[in-house]
Design an enzyme around this catalytic site. Sequence first.
Site, short mmCIF file in Angstrom:
data_model
loop_
_atom_site.label_atom_id
_atom_site.label_comp_id
_atom_site.label_asym_id
_atom_site.label_seq_id
_atom_site.Cartn_x
_atom_site.Cartn_y
_atom_site.Cartn_z
N PRO A 113 0.80 -1.22 0.00
CA PRO A 113 0.00 0.00 0.00
C PRO A 113 0.83 1.28 0.00
CG PRO A 113 -0.16 -1.14 2.11
CD PRO A 113 0.50 -2.08 1.15
N ASN A 114 0.34 2.23 -0.76
CA ASN A 114 0.89 3.60 -0.86
C ASN A 114 2.18 3.67 -1.67
OD1 ASN A 114 -1.15 4.97 0.73
ND2 ASN A 114 -0.34 3.80 2.45
N ARG A 141 4.61 11.21 -2.77
CA ARG A 141 4.32 10.94 -1.36
C ARG A 141 5.54 11.28 -0.50
NH1 ARG A 141 4.76 4.84 1.06
NH2 ARG A 141 3.83 5.38 3.05
N TYR A 144 10.65 9.27 1.25
CA TYR A 144 10.68 8.19 0.26
C TYR A 144 11.40 8.55 -1.05
CZ TYR A 144 7.37 6.06 3.46
OH TYR A 144 6.79 5.52 4.58
N ASN A 200 8.27 -5.13 -0.68
CA ASN A 200 8.10 -4.02 0.25
C ASN A 200 6.62 -4.05 0.65
OD1 ASN A 200 7.74 -1.67 1.65
ND2 ASN A 200 8.95 -0.41 0.26
N ALA A 202 3.04 -0.50 4.96
CA ALA A 202 2.62 -0.55 6.37
C ALA A 202 2.18 -1.95 6.81
CB ALA A 202 1.51 0.46 6.63
N GLU A 242 12.74 -8.73 2.23
CA GLU A 242 11.92 -7.55 2.54
C GLU A 242 12.73 -6.28 2.30
OE1 GLU A 242 9.55 -8.04 6.06
OE2 GLU A 242 10.18 -6.09 6.81
N HIS A 251 12.69 -1.96 2.56
CA HIS A 251 12.10 -0.69 2.97
C HIS A 251 12.97 0.42 2.42
CE1 HIS A 251 9.39 -2.83 5.47
NE2 HIS A 251 10.40 -3.46 6.03
N ARG A 274 12.48 5.91 12.61
CA ARG A 274 11.16 6.52 12.52
C ARG A 274 10.29 6.16 13.73
NH1 ARG A 274 8.88 5.54 6.74
NH2 ARG A 274 7.50 7.23 7.43
#
Length: 147
Positions: A10-11, A18, A23, A74, A77, A98, A100, A107
């Site tokens: 998502p996103n 964004r 990012y 990725n 969330a 994975e 990111h 964060r």
Amino acid sequence: MKTVLVLNGPNLNALGWREQGVYGSMTLADIERSVAASAEKLGLAVRFFQSNHEGALIDEIHAARGTADGIVMNPGAFTHYSYAIRDAIAAVDLPAIEVHLSNVYKREPFRHVSVTAPVMLGVVAGLGPIGYELALQALAAHFEHGR
Ligand code: DHK
């Protein structure tokens, strides 16, 4: 030739506009172009999929069974709370890495937990778009040497 499924959650379709400070300014299409070029150099085939929907991502992970040799993902969330995605990765039993873009450990505390990482071969975080290419390199080495 080995095939790698590159999944984005998502996103991540919003990359480019964004939260650019977090990012970066590359769009997902830009990243996929670089990943495709890296894959070609590594002698890997790649397939891309992005969804904002948990079930669609799970269906795609299931479909990797028998059609892909590894996964770069990725989960966005979903990383932090999707036991269903974790179970899907565990179910297909393919080497998965994975990724990111951001350094999640710098964060908010909720981003420090990954429920998906324990079923992954490894995790790349905080290195921006190159993280996807490093993950591909790691999978190529895994296919060759089994590590
Ligand atoms: C992407 C997201 O969308 C966030 O929800 C994660 C990850 C971090 C990234 O850094 O690529 O917390």
